[in-house]
Design a protein around this motif. Sequence first.
Motif, PDB file in Angstrom:
ATOM      1  N   ALA A 106       0.830  -1.209   0.000  1.00 35.03           N
ATOM      2  CA  ALA A 106       0.000   0.000   0.000  1.00 35.03           C
ATOM      3  C   ALA A 106       0.861   1.255   0.000  1.00 35.03           C
ATOM      4  O   ALA A 106       0.496   2.279  -0.604  1.00 35.03           O
ATOM      5  N   MET A 107       1.992   1.209   0.674  1.00 38.64           N
ATOM      6  CA  MET A 107       2.889   2.375   0.681  1.00 38.64           C
ATOM      7  C   MET A 107       3.358   2.693  -0.733  1.00 38.64           C
ATOM      8  O   MET A 107       3.406   3.852  -1.150  1.00 38.64           O
ATOM      9  N   LEU A 108       3.718   1.656  -1.483  1.00 41.06           N
ATOM     10  CA  LEU A 108       4.155   1.844  -2.867  1.00 41.06           C
ATOM     11  C   LEU A 108       3.020   2.398  -3.725  1.00 41.06           C
ATOM     12  O   LEU A 108       3.198   3.374  -4.479  1.00 41.06           O
ATOM     13  N   LEU A 109       1.840   1.808  -3.594  1.00 41.58           N
ATOM     14  CA  LEU A 109       0.698   2.185  -4.434  1.00 41.58           C
ATOM     15  C   LEU A 109       0.209   3.591  -4.127  1.00 41.58           C
ATOM     16  O   LEU A 109      -0.023   4.396  -5.041  1.00 41.58           O
ATOM     17  N   LYS A 110       0.051   3.921  -2.874  1.00 40.67           N
ATOM     18  CA  LYS A 110      -0.524   5.219  -2.496  1.00 40.67           C
ATOM     19  C   LYS A 110       0.454   6.361  -2.719  1.00 40.67           C
ATOM     20  O   LYS A 110       0.075   7.450  -3.153  1.00 40.67           O
ATOM     21  N   THR A 111       1.727   6.108  -2.426  1.00 39.06           N
ATOM     22  CA  THR A 111       2.745   7.143  -2.634  1.00 39.06           C
ATOM     23  C   THR A 111       2.810   7.559  -4.093  1.00 39.06           C
ATOM     24  O   THR A 111       2.967   8.745  -4.418  1.00 39.06           O
ATOM     25  N   HIS A 112       2.638   6.598  -4.997  1.00 39.76           N
ATOM     26  CA  HIS A 112       2.766   6.876  -6.431  1.00 39.76           C
ATOM     27  C   HIS A 112       1.422   7.107  -7.115  1.00 39.76           C
ATOM     28  O   HIS A 112       1.361   7.214  -8.348  1.00 39.76           O
ATOM     29  N   GLY A 113       0.344   7.173  -6.336  1.00 40.88           N
ATOM     30  CA  GLY A 113      -0.967   7.503  -6.906  1.00 40.88           C
ATOM     31  C   GLY A 113      -1.481   6.480  -7.895  1.00 40.88           C
ATOM     32  O   GLY A 113      -2.143   6.841  -8.881  1.00 40.88           O
ATOM     33  N   ILE A 114      -1.195   5.215  -7.654  1.00 44.58           N
ATOM     34  CA  ILE A 114      -1.583   4.163  -8.596  1.00 44.58           C
ATOM     35  C   ILE A 114      -3.007   3.705  -8.312  1.00 44.58           C
ATOM     36  O   ILE A 114      -3.316   3.246  -7.209  1.00 44.58           O
ATOM     37  N   GLU A 115      -3.870   3.825  -9.296  1.00 41.14           N
ATOM     38  CA  GLU A 115      -5.283   3.452  -9.189  1.00 41.14           C
ATOM     39  C   GLU A 115      -5.552   2.178  -9.998  1.00 41.14           C
ATOM     40  O   GLU A 115      -4.763   1.801 -10.863  1.00 41.14           O
ATOM     41  N   PRO A 116      -6.676   1.502  -9.735  1.00 38.63           N
ATOM     42  CA  PRO A 116      -6.981   0.251 -10.445  1.00 38.63           C
ATOM     43  C   PRO A 116      -7.024   0.429 -11.953  1.00 38.63           C
ATOM     44  O   PRO A 116      -7.419   1.486 -12.464  1.00 38.63           O
ATOM     45  N   GLU A 117      -6.629  -0.606 -12.664  1.00 33.88           N
ATOM     46  CA  GLU A 117      -6.674  -0.609 -14.118  1.00 33.88           C
ATOM     47  C   GLU A 117      -8.140  -0.633 -14.582  1.00 33.88           C
ATOM     48  O   GLU A 117      -8.932  -1.452 -14.099  1.00 33.88           O
ATOM     49  N   PRO A 118      -8.521   0.258 -15.503  1.00 30.46           N
ATOM     50  CA  PRO A 118      -9.899   0.258 -16.000  1.00 30.46           C
ATOM     51  C   PRO A 118     -10.280  -1.112 -16.571  1.00 30.46           C
ATOM     52  O   PRO A 118      -9.517  -1.724 -17.314  1.00 30.46           O
ATOM     53  N   GLU A 119     -11.450  -1.591 -16.183  1.00 29.99           N
ATOM     54  CA  GLU A 119     -12.050  -2.834 -16.688  1.00 29.99           C
ATOM     55  C   GLU A 119     -11.315  -4.100 -16.263  1.00 29.99           C
ATOM     56  O   GLU A 119     -11.614  -5.192 -16.745  1.00 29.99           O
ATOM     57  N   MET A 120     -10.357  -3.975 -15.318  1.00 30.62           N
ATOM     58  CA  MET A 120      -9.718  -5.181 -14.807  1.00 30.62           C
ATOM     59  C   MET A 120     -10.747  -6.087 -14.150  1.00 30.62           C
ATOM     60  O   MET A 120     -11.592  -5.625 -13.393  1.00 30.62           O
ATOM     61  N   TRP A 121     -10.703  -7.354 -14.443  1.00 30.38           N
ATOM     62  CA  TRP A 121     -11.609  -8.407 -13.972  1.00 30.38           C
ATOM     63  C   TRP A 121     -12.986  -8.345 -14.626  1.00 30.38           C
ATOM     64  O   TRP A 121     -13.838  -9.165 -14.336  1.00 30.38           O
ATOM     65  N   ARG A 122     -13.204  -7.369 -15.510  1.00 27.88           N
ATOM     66  CA  ARG A 122     -14.515  -7.242 -16.143  1.00 27.88           C
ATOM     67  C   ARG A 122     -14.463  -7.610 -17.622  1.00 27.88           C
ATOM     68  O   ARG A 122     -15.481  -7.666 -18.301  1.00 27.88           O
ATOM     69  N   ARG A 123     -13.270  -7.829 -18.134  1.00 31.93           N
ATOM     70  CA  ARG A 123     -13.069  -8.339 -19.484  1.00 31.93           C
ATOM     71  C   ARG A 123     -12.196  -9.586 -19.393  1.00 31.93           C
ATOM     72  O   ARG A 123     -11.837 -10.023 -18.300  1.00 31.93           O
ATOM     73  N   GLY A 124     -11.833 -10.139 -20.519  1.00 30.92           N
ATOM     74  CA  GLY A 124     -10.899 -11.243 -20.532  1.00 30.92           C
ATOM     75  C   GLY A 124     -11.529 -12.590 -20.237  1.00 30.92           C
ATOM     76  O   GLY A 124     -12.735 -12.713 -20.033  1.00 30.92           O
ATOM     77  N   PRO A 125     -10.712 -13.634 -20.197  1.00 30.57           N
ATOM     78  CA  PRO A 125     -11.198 -15.011 -20.083  1.00 30.57           C
ATOM     79  C   PRO A 125     -11.980 -15.295 -18.803  1.00 30.57           C
ATOM     80  O   PRO A 125     -12.797 -16.212 -18.768  1.00 30.57           O
ATOM     81  N   LEU A 126     -11.739 -14.554 -17.727  1.00 26.07           N
ATOM     82  CA  LEU A 126     -12.377 -14.859 -16.449  1.00 26.07           C
ATOM     83  C   LEU A 126     -13.604 -14.004 -16.157  1.00 26.07           C
ATOM     84  O   LEU A 126     -14.181 -14.091 -15.081  1.00 26.07           O
ATOM     85  N   ARG A 127     -14.043 -13.201 -17.128  1.00 24.54           N
ATOM     86  CA  ARG A 127     -15.065 -12.200 -16.829  1.00 24.54           C
ATOM     87  C   ARG A 127     -16.413 -12.796 -16.436  1.00 24.54           C
ATOM     88  O   ARG A 127     -17.189 -12.154 -15.729  1.00 24.54           O
ATOM     89  N   TRP A 128     -16.717 -14.027 -16.894  1.00 25.01           N
ATOM     90  CA  TRP A 128     -18.039 -14.582 -16.633  1.00 25.01           C
ATOM     91  C   TRP A 128     -18.110 -15.353 -15.320  1.00 25.01           C
ATOM     92  O   TRP A 128     -19.176 -15.796 -14.898  1.00 25.01           O
ATOM     93  N   ILE A 129     -16.966 -15.534 -14.640  1.00 27.28           N
ATOM     94  CA  ILE A 129     -16.981 -16.282 -13.392  1.00 27.28           C
ATOM     95  C   ILE A 129     -17.615 -15.448 -12.280  1.00 27.28           C
ATOM     96  O   ILE A 129     -17.298 -14.285 -12.105  1.00 27.28           O
ATOM     97  N   ARG A 130     -18.544 -16.043 -11.527  1.00 31.44           N
ATOM     98  CA  ARG A 130     -19.270 -15.384 -10.438  1.00 31.44           C
ATOM     99  C   ARG A 130     -19.870 -14.066 -10.926  1.00 31.44           C
ATOM    100  O   ARG A 130     -19.620 -12.993 -10.385  1.00 31.44           O
ATOM    101  N   ASP A 131     -20.709 -14.184 -11.933  1.00 36.23           N
ATOM    102  CA  ASP A 131     -21.358 -13.027 -12.536  1.00 36.23           C
ATOM    103  C   ASP A 131     -22.385 -12.437 -11.577  1.00 36.23           C
ATOM    104  O   ASP A 131     -23.298 -13.123 -11.130  1.00 36.23           O
TER     105      ASP A 131
END
Length: 340
Positions: free
Chosen positions: A185-210
Motif C-alpha cells: 500500500a505504501m508503494l501504491l498510495k505514494t505513487h498515486g496508482i489506481e486500479p486498471e480500467p475494466e480489470m476483472w470485467r473483461r478477458g477469459p475470467l469475466r463470466w466467473i461469479r457473474d
Amino acid sequence: MQVKPDVAAKTDSSTHWRAAVEERIPDLGSLRRTEPGTWLVGRLGGFLGGGGRIKVLEAMGRSGGLFWGYIPLGARVVPGTSLSRVDCELATLRTAWNVGARYEWHHHVYAARLSGLSVETVERVAKGSEAAEWTDQQRYLLRAVDELHSDRMIHDDTWEVLTQHLTAAQIVDLCMLVGHYEMLAMLLKTHGIEPEPEMWRRGPLRWIRDSDSGDGLAPAWLPRFNRLVINRIAGLTAGNLPPYTMIHHAGRKTGRAYDTPVIGFRRAGLLIVPLGYGDRADWVRNLLAAGGGTATFRRHTHKFANPRVVDAATATALPEPARLFTRVVKVLVADLMDAS
C-alpha cells in the motif's frame, strides 16, 4: 466484448480511500523504462484479468529486478499461507480498507470472490469485526488485523480467543500477510496508482461469479439453454437417480406448481444444492419466498424448511460438500423434514 458490471464500484467510490492525487511515475508501463521480464509478466496478467496491464508490477519494474526478489516472499505469504482462503481474503480486504488503498481493495474484491466470498460478505468487511453474521473466528481475525494496523501487535484478549481457532503457524502467517499488504500500500498510495480500467470485467475470467445472475458460474446464455434442453433430459430421471434431485416449488406470484431438476445432496439432515446459475434463478427465489418446499431424491419425497443461500464465509460450520462447493459458487442449504 461485453464488459460485466463492476462489483467493486460501490466501495471503490467511497471517500475513504487516500492516495496521491496524480500518478507520480512518468510513463508508467513503458517497456523502455521497465525491467523487461516484469513488464511481460504484467502484460500477461493484465490479459488474463482483462485490464491489459498490472500497474503494481510496472511500478516495481522501475527498480530493476525488485519484482523478482519480491516473488518468493509474495508467493509464500499469499498463495502459500497456512490460513484458509476465506481467512486470507478477509484479512487482505480488511488491511486494504484500513490503509485506504483502493488498488488493493479493488483487486481483492474480485480475488475474494474467486475464493468463494459473495459481494455481501466483501462489503461487510468494510464494516469491521462488529458487523453481524461473522463467526467467532472471523470476528477475532478481523479484530486482530485492526490491532496489527493500529498498534503493530495483537492484544492479549484477542490473542486468547484467536489461539482457540488458529494454529501458531497461522497466526505467524497472519502477521506477515497484514505487513505484506501494508508494505504494498505504501508503494501504491505514494505513487498515486489506481486500479486498471475494466480489470476483472473483461478477458477469459469475466463470466466467473457473474453478479447479474447472483454469482453464477456460467455465461449468460447457458441458463436459458439449460431450461429448454438440459432440464427436459434431466427431468426424465431426476428424483430417481443421483446426483439429480427434483425440486417442487410454487411460483411466488402465480402460485403455479413447478418441478425443477437440480444437482443436490443430502448430508447431516440438510439439502445442499450448488447454485451454478446463481441465486437469482426463479426456483431459488420461489423457495426463499415460501420458506421451504419439497424435494424428491432416490424416489423419496421430503419436505424442507429454512432455505438459505450461503457463501464460503457463511458455510464454515456446514458439512464438507457445502463448504467445498462454496469455493466456486453460492450454495442453497435447507433443513430436511420427515419424508412424505
